[in-house]
Design an enzyme around this catalytic site. Structure first.
Site, PDB file in Angstrom:
ATOM      1  N   GLY A 134       0.820  -1.198   0.000  1.00  9.05           N
ATOM      2  CA  GLY A 134       0.000   0.000   0.000  1.00  9.05           C
ATOM      3  C   GLY A 134       0.853   1.245   0.000  1.00  9.05           C
ATOM      4  O   GLY A 134       2.077   1.185   0.155  1.00  9.05           O
ATOM      5  N   PRO A 135       0.226   2.385  -0.163  1.00  6.04           N
ATOM      6  CA  PRO A 135       0.972   3.647  -0.187  1.00  6.04           C
ATOM      7  C   PRO A 135       1.548   3.979   1.185  1.00  6.04           C
ATOM      8  O   PRO A 135       1.169   3.377   2.193  1.00  6.04           O
ATOM      9  CB  PRO A 135      -0.093   4.673  -0.619  1.00  6.04           C
ATOM     10  CG  PRO A 135      -1.394   4.042  -0.272  1.00  6.04           C
ATOM     11  CD  PRO A 135      -1.212   2.569  -0.414  1.00  6.04           C
ATOM     12  N   PRO A 136       2.475   4.929   1.250  1.00 18.57           N
ATOM     13  CA  PRO A 136       3.077   5.291   2.544  1.00 18.57           C
ATOM     14  C   PRO A 136       2.051   5.885   3.495  1.00 18.57           C
ATOM     15  O   PRO A 136       1.120   6.578   3.090  1.00 18.57           O
ATOM     16  CB  PRO A 136       4.140   6.331   2.165  1.00 18.57           C
ATOM     17  CG  PRO A 136       4.398   6.126   0.708  1.00 18.57           C
ATOM     18  CD  PRO A 136       3.115   5.649   0.117  1.00 18.57           C
ATOM     19  N   GLY A 137       2.251   5.600   4.771  1.00 15.73           N
ATOM     20  CA  GLY A 137       1.445   6.246   5.795  1.00 15.73           C
ATOM     21  C   GLY A 137       0.106   5.621   6.072  1.00 15.73           C
ATOM     22  O   GLY A 137      -0.716   6.223   6.784  1.00 15.73           O
ATOM     23  N   VAL A 138      -0.162   4.420   5.558  1.00 17.07           N
ATOM     24  CA  VAL A 138      -1.466   3.801   5.795  1.00 17.07           C
ATOM     25  C   VAL A 138      -1.426   2.785   6.931  1.00 17.07           C
ATOM     26  O   VAL A 138      -2.446   2.172   7.250  1.00 17.07           O
ATOM     27  CB  VAL A 138      -2.011   3.132   4.509  1.00 17.07           C
ATOM     28  CG1 VAL A 138      -2.281   4.169   3.447  1.00 17.07           C
ATOM     29  CG2 VAL A 138      -1.039   2.074   3.995  1.00 17.07           C
ATOM     30  N   GLY A 139      -0.260   2.555   7.547  1.00 17.09           N
ATOM     31  CA  GLY A 139      -0.188   1.682   8.714  1.00 17.09           C
ATOM     32  C   GLY A 139       0.283   0.279   8.441  1.00 17.09           C
ATOM     33  O   GLY A 139      -0.050  -0.631   9.206  1.00 17.09           O
TER      34      GLY A 139
ATOM     35  N   SER B 229      -2.803   2.583 -18.464  1.00 11.77           N
ATOM     36  CA  SER B 229      -4.160   3.076 -18.213  1.00 11.77           C
ATOM     37  C   SER B 229      -4.405   4.446 -18.832  1.00 11.77           C
ATOM     38  O   SER B 229      -5.529   4.945 -18.789  1.00 11.77           O
ATOM     39  CB  SER B 229      -4.411   3.138 -16.706  1.00 11.77           C
ATOM     40  OG  SER B 229      -3.554   4.084 -16.097  1.00 11.77           O
TER      41      SER B 229
ATOM     42  N   LYS C 259      -7.351   4.707  -7.601  1.00  9.15           N
ATOM     43  CA  LYS C 259      -7.732   5.737  -8.576  1.00  9.15           C
ATOM     44  C   LYS C 259      -9.059   6.390  -8.196  1.00  9.15           C
ATOM     45  O   LYS C 259      -9.216   7.614  -8.302  1.00  9.15           O
ATOM     46  CB  LYS C 259      -7.826   5.119  -9.970  1.00  9.15           C
ATOM     47  CG  LYS C 259      -6.476   4.666 -10.527  1.00  9.15           C
ATOM     48  CD  LYS C 259      -6.630   3.953 -11.855  1.00  9.15           C
ATOM     49  CE  LYS C 259      -5.265   3.506 -12.379  1.00  9.15           C
ATOM     50  NZ  LYS C 259      -5.357   2.766 -13.645  1.00  9.15           N
TER      51      LYS C 259
END
Length: 796
Positions: A354-359, A678, A721
């Site tokens: 997942g992206p940074p900062g999501v735990g 995409s 997205k």
């Protein structure tokens, strides 16, 4: 026992001291009244009365601040130290009692009556003999008393004078001012001698105990010094013989014995201990071998922490530490349930993506807490050396075990939860591929005999619970990815961020900055402004930084002495602390324009909006593609242009349209996007919009990969997205029909707030996104107006 006529004398108040008869003492005089007394009466050797103050705090005392009993003294000598400062030598003559005071200026004067002492009786004489003997013993144990005191003791025959002499020469730290004054006021000689004798007895007991302690300490020091000298001599002899220190080797041997190693490791350790005993301590090989044995002894070969694998406890810990992420929590609970049921405690190795900062990393900490295991984290970002995983061979200078073994030594158990952080950031070079070294570590069929190059003995990693994190799984080698079960940790929608900030981030930052909710109140308006105008991320890391900035402002104001109470984070205060808005709604700054389409992409931080721009100019049919595009994105652009050329007649275009112009395609910020394919459909829309002079609606985002036949293929990262479009204020999307099943991962509140069109072919896209040619300057009106979009901005 006052007797005799009264005498009028000048009074000199004394601080922190008592003057006795039969004593000669120097005193410093500096107070104005006392200075005037000395200057007027002190030069002719006259008599003055000396009385001690009850409290030393009085700078210019009155008669109420003085005791009633003092000492009549003769001024022996006056020495001028400076302006208004004298040193006066006084000789105490007799006790007196204050009768009547006359005034304070220019100095204190009063009538006093001398006190005559009675003749001593036999009992008093015997007390004097005892007092003299005890004082001699004190002098033997107390070197800080004046040496001449011993000779004076034999010359003083009067018992009362003897008591005064001893009291006056006793150090002040052993007799308080109140105690001395009590002795001075003891007119009865027997009482006075008993007071002094009691003081001497107590001091003698203290000195005797102190002497015993000193003797013990000196004896112990002598023994320690003797042992030290012998040890140094023994050490020198062993050094001459080339033998190691037996104590150090024995200590290592004991550590190896209690380490409970497996037979192979214990055999290696004892072999090295035998070599160590015959080495010279100064040799480099001695230090290398000793370090190796210490590593073997410190590793947790058999130490484990008791498991308390409880599905309910895991669910509770996850809910306490993380908000939302229901699908992720569900999979972790399933993973825990399997480990609870299996006797070998083995299970799949989870990879949180997942992206940074999501735990992602904190999920591993929560799992460790719920299972009752130690937690360790191994950062693999930027690792390019295989030895970082497997360790260096001991033949190299400064060799150490790999990060896996180091982490196990740090946590102290053989069954911890180890998080392999940022496994997608590893690289490979001439020193080897660390991802390949991880294959053995993460393979349950092999890791029970993992051999670190430094240790050269197997270590059982089968009880370790490995977890991994990554931002983008595409950068993970396939062989390594095959050993991992990928769990996507998505970004947070706006509502989740508001709740996380209110329930988790704000209390945490207030506590870390020493603030309370009464001093700084985070309102809903302030939190929403921080999310919308000062952060643009999938996680909450930057949001926490902005909250910390607000707390620091209050902390500085409090440190400067300002009384801060009830400060609310309204929009004015937030803008005052953080400055102008860093982010603005992208849709609000755009108007329909021919040749511009809104696309969607993904990067390491989650989803993002990508604007495709197309323009034409006179030329010879060249196609220019800019924006630092990758090869896949360039191929998508070429495919889109080729499809437009093949469908020129249906699109009512001149079949030779490209021969007289050059076409320029540009995608700003595409350098950070991963999902290049995409952008095929957005590029097609931008080119058609340009050629038909039909503006594309900026409030509709498009994504999808196209083919030369006009089909629209599914793309990755649909959830990221959609969340990115929602954050940017878009409420209408065009997605590939085969991505419809991916909507299940999108939060219901976001899904219900969006209007989504699913398309199979390109000819279904244009009616949804293109306005008529006459609308070049005015935005078209969609069937459903996106919420929150009002007004207009200059065309881009």
């Amino acid at each position: 026992m006052a007797s005799g006529p009264s005498e009028r004398v000048a009074i000199l108040p004394l601080r922190n001291s008592v003057l006795f008869p039969m004593s000669v003492v120097p005193i410093n005089v500096g107070r104005p009244r006392s200075v005037r007394l000395v200057e007027e009466l002190g030069q002719d050797g006259g008599l003055i009365g000396v009385i001690t103050q009850k409290s030393s705090d009085a700078v210019e005392p009155t008669f109420e601040d003085l005791y009633r009993i003092g000492t009549l003294a003769r001024v022996v000598k006056v020495i001028r130290l400076g302006p208004g400062n004298y040193s006066v030598v006084l000789n105490g003559l007799a006790r007196f009692e204050l009768q009547k005071s006359f005034g304070l200026e220019p100095y204190m004067t009063a009538d006093v009556v001398r006190i005559q002492e009675p003749a001593p009786d036999a009992k008093v004489t015997e007390l004097g003999r005892t007092l003299r003997d005890r004082t001699r013993k004190v002098l033997e144990l107390m070197p800080d008393l004046p040496r001449e005191t011993a000779s004076i003791l034999d010359n003083v025959r009067e018992p009362g004078a003897l008591a005064d002499l001893i009291a006056s020469n006793f150090p002040e730290e052993h007799a308080s001012i109140q105690r001395r004054q009590e002795i001075l006021e003891a007119f009865d000689v027997e009482k006075r001698m008993n007071l002094v004798l009691d003081m001497v007895k107590r001091q003698l007991e203290v000195l005797q105990v102190k002497g015993e302690i000193t003797a013990l300490v000196q004896e112990e020091m002598s023994r320690s010094q003797r042992d030290y000298v012998l040890r140094q001599q023994l050490k020198s002899i062993r050094e001459e013989l080339g033998e190691a220190d037996d104590d150090e080797v024995e200590a290592l041997r004991e550590r190896v014995a209690i380490a409970n190693m497996p037979p192979e490791a214990e055999k290696a350790a004892r072999k090295q201990l035998s070599r160590l005993a015959g080495m010279q301590p100064q040799s480099a090989e001695f230090n290398v071998t000793r370090t190796y044995v210490e590593w073997l002894a410190d590793l947790p070969w058999s130490r484990t922490s008791p498991d308390r694998i409880d599905v309910k406890a895991v669910r509770r810990c996850l809910d306490e530490d993380h908000w939302g992420l229901e699908r992720v929590k569900k999979r972790i609970v399933e993973y825990t349930a399997i480990r609870q049921l299996r006797t070998d405690k083995r299970g799949p190795i989870l990879l949180f993506v997942g992206p940074p900062g999501v735990g992602k990393t904190s999920l591993g900490r929560s799992i460790a807490r719920a299972m009752g295991r130690r937690y360790g984290r191994i950062s693999l970002g930027g690792v390019r050396d295989e030895a970082e995983i497997r360790g260096h061979r001991r033949t190299y200078v400064g060799a150490l075990p790999g990060r896996i073994v180091q982490a196990l030594k740090k946590v102290g158990t053989k069954n911890p939860v180890l998080v392999l952080d940022e496994v997608d950031k590893m690289g490979a070079d001439v020193r080897g591929d660390p991802a390949a070294a991880l294959l053995e570590v993460l393979d349950p069929a092999q890791n029970d005999t993992f051999v670190d190059h430094y240790l050269e003995v197997p270590f059982d990693l089968s009880q370790v619970t490995f977890l991994a994190t990554a931002n983008y799984p595409r950068d993970i080698p396939e062989a390594l990815k095959d050993r991992l079960e990928i769990i996507e940790v998505p970004g947070y929608p706006r509502s989740d961020k508001i709740h996380i900030a209110r329930e988790f981030l704000v209390p945490k930052q207030l506590g870390e900055h020493g603030l309370t909710a009464e001093q700084l109140e985070f309102t809903s308006e302030g939190i929403e402004l921080l999310i919308d105008a000062y952060t643009r991320e999938a996680g909450v890391r930057n949001l926490e930084r902005q909250i910390a900035s607000m707390c620091r402002d209050i902390a500085v104001r409090l440190a400067e002495g300002e009384d801060v109470k009830g400060q609310k984070t309204n929009s004015e205060y937030v803008e005052k602390v953080l400055g102008v808005h860093k982010y603005r709604p992208e849709l609000a700054e755009r108007q329909p324009a021919a040749g511009v389409a809104t696309g969607l992409g993904t990067n390491a931080a989650g989803g993002e909006l990508l604007f495709v721009e197309a323009t034409q100019m006179l030329g010879k049919g060249k196609i220019h593609i800019t924006g630092n595009l990758r090869d896949v994105m360039k191929e998508s652009a070429e495919t889109a242009v080729s499809f437009v050329r093949s469908k020129a007649e249906k699109l009512m275009l001149d079949p030779q349209w490209l021969e007289k112009i050059d076409l320029h395609l540009h995608v700003p910020r595409a350098r950070s996007s991963y999902d290049a394919a995409s952008l095929g459909v957005p590029i097609f829309v931008a080119v058609v919009s340009l050629l038909l002079n039909a503006p594309a609606r900026p409030d509709v985002a498009i994504t999808g990969e196209l083919t030369l036949r006009g089909s629209i293929l599914p793309v990755e990262g649909i959830k990221d997205k959609i969340l990115a479009a929602h954050r940017a204020g878009l409420r209408e999307l065009v997605l590939p029909a085969r991505n419809e099943r991916d909507l299940e991962e999108v939060p219901a509140e976001v899904r219900n707030d969006m209007r989504i069109h699913f398309v199979h072919r390109l000819d279904e896209v244009l009616p949804l996104v293109l306005a008529g040619p006459e609308s070049a300057a005015t935005p078209s009106t969609p069937d459903k107006s996106p919420p929150g979009l009002t007004g207009s901005s200059p065309a881009v």
